[in-house]
Design an enzyme around this catalytic site. Structure first.
Site, PDB file in Angstrom:
ATOM      1  N   ASN A 101       0.826  -1.221   0.000  1.00 52.89           N
ATOM      2  CA  ASN A 101       0.000   0.000   0.000  1.00 52.89           C
ATOM      3  C   ASN A 101       0.855   1.263   0.000  1.00 52.89           C
ATOM      4  OD1 ASN A 101       1.053   0.016   2.559  1.00 52.89           O
ATOM      5  ND2 ASN A 101      -0.900   0.126   3.647  1.00 52.89           N
ATOM      6  N   GLU A 135       1.744   4.345   7.446  1.00 50.25           N
ATOM      7  CA  GLU A 135       0.689   3.871   6.558  1.00 50.25           C
ATOM      8  C   GLU A 135       0.067   5.043   5.813  1.00 50.25           C
ATOM      9  OE1 GLU A 135       0.370   0.792   6.103  1.00 50.25           O
ATOM     10  OE2 GLU A 135       0.394  -0.399   7.942  1.00 50.25           O
ATOM     11  N   HIS A 144       3.400   1.929   2.137  1.00 50.00           N
ATOM     12  CA  HIS A 144       3.944   2.373   3.428  1.00 50.00           C
ATOM     13  C   HIS A 144       5.463   2.224   3.467  1.00 50.00           C
ATOM     14  CE1 HIS A 144       3.363  -1.849   5.479  1.00 50.00           C
ATOM     15  NE2 HIS A 144       4.598  -1.736   5.060  1.00 50.00           N
TER      16      HIS A 144
HETATM   17  C1  GLP Z   1       6.407  -4.354   7.037  1.00 46.18           C
HETATM   18  C2  GLP Z   1       7.509  -3.427   7.588  1.00 46.18           C
HETATM   19  C3  GLP Z   1       8.097  -2.577   6.505  1.00 46.18           C
HETATM   20  C4  GLP Z   1       8.398  -3.435   5.302  1.00 46.18           C
HETATM   21  C5  GLP Z   1       7.118  -3.935   4.688  1.00 46.18           C
HETATM   22  C6  GLP Z   1       7.303  -4.846   3.507  1.00 46.18           C
HETATM   23  O1  GLP Z   1       5.153  -3.971   7.414  1.00 46.18           O
HETATM   24  N1  GLP Z   1       7.070  -2.597   8.663  1.00 46.18           N
HETATM   25  O2  GLP Z   1       9.245  -1.920   6.999  1.00 46.18           O
HETATM   26  O3  GLP Z   1       9.110  -2.694   4.339  1.00 46.18           O
HETATM   27  O4  GLP Z   1       6.294  -4.530   5.653  1.00 46.18           O
HETATM   28  O5  GLP Z   1       7.589  -6.151   3.890  1.00 46.18           O
HETATM   29  P1  GLP Z   1       8.076  -7.277   2.909  1.00 46.18           P
HETATM   30  O6  GLP Z   1       9.476  -6.936   2.552  1.00 46.18           O
HETATM   31  O7  GLP Z   1       7.983  -8.543   3.692  1.00 46.18           O
HETATM   32  O8  GLP Z   1       7.166  -7.240   1.739  1.00 46.18           O
END
Ligand code: GLP
Length: 248
Positions: free
Chosen positions: A140, A147, A142
């Site tokens: 999304n 968020e 973030h």
């Molecule tokens: C989480 C973390 C983020 C991260 C994101 C993506 O919520 N708080 O810092 O970048 O999700 O995660 P992934 O790399 O597992 O897709």
């Protein structure tokens, strides 16, 4: 429109990891007392694996490095198996010569989370600020747990997880019901103060967020778009994550 963010598109997640590791290592080689900002999630795992390998091969010491992680789930202590502290120890810190006391994550079990967030900010300032902050991106848009809706000037604070973030984390907590609803996260302003930012994204699930962040307007609705205003930011993407860019 000329793009200020430098974009690199590589074949796959392993290549993204190699590129990120090489950049991080270069920062530490140039400045043995570097201050690194770090991230968790599945995306940086190949980067950490490669960084450990390179550091050993080239005998680069991390003994003088300080690290600050983006975030931690509210309510989880550093000994909880799903805490980001455990993740960082497992994937990176245990394999480098960095003393653990030089590695900082917000303490999810702090009795006063607001005070913990203020202390985290103060600790970054006392370290002289972050030289390079490694980021992932949520589907999304973030960054950290900033968020959609997070303002440009927000700092380290307690933030609520978006429903899609809770869904994405469900696999780690035996279902969505087990996912903490809040987290302590470095703020957008905290992240933007880093001297350099390196965002990694892999997989088609990230393609819309990556396209929005690079080619859409700067908007609180897609917090990664704030990075467009950073003077030294690079996105390292695999082909799938870059697949929705109009101008790759
Ligand atoms: C989480 C973390 C983020 C991260 C994101 C993506 O919520 N708080 O810092 O970048 O999700 O995660 P992934 O790399 O597992 O897709």
């Amino acid at each position: 429109m000329s793009r200020k963010i430098h974009v690199e598109i590589l074949d796959d997640a392993e290549a993204v990891g190699r590129k990120a590791a090489a950049r991080i290592l270069a920062v530490v080689e140039r400045k043995p007392e570097a201050v690194l900002g770090l991230a968790t999630g599945s995306t940086p795992i190949p980067a950490y694996r490669e960084l450990v390998k390179l550091a050993h091969e080239r005998k680069v010491s991390f003994a003088g490095v300080k690290t600050f992680n983006l975030d931690e789930y509210l309510g989880l202590s550093g000994s909880h198996p799903q805490s980001y502290r455990q993740y960082m120890n497992r994937y990176l810190f245990e394999h480098l010569d960095i003393p653990l006391w030089q590695t900082a994550l917000p303490d999810g079990a702090a009795s006063d989370p607001e005070a913990e967030c203020a202390a985290f900010e103060a600790r970054i300032r006392a370290a002289g600020g972050v030289d390079l902050w490694l980021l992932g991106i949520g589907s999304n848009g973030h960054i950290g747990f900033n968020e959609p809706g997070a303002p440009r000037d927000c700092r380290t604070r307690v933030a609520s997880l978006a429903p899609s973030t809770i869904e994405a984390s469900a696999k780690d907590f035996g279902g969505a019901a087990g996912v903490p609803r809040q987290a302590l996260t470095a703020g957008v302003a905290t992240i933007l103060e880093a001297r350099e930012i390196l965002l990694l994204a892999t997989g088609a699930g990230k393609a819309p967020a990556v396209a929005g962040a690079l080619e859409g307007p700067i908007t609180p609705q897609l917090p990664a778009s704030y990075l467009q205003a950073h003077p030294s930011c690079a996105f390292v993407l695999d082909r799938a994550a870059a697949s929705k860019l109009v101008k790759p």
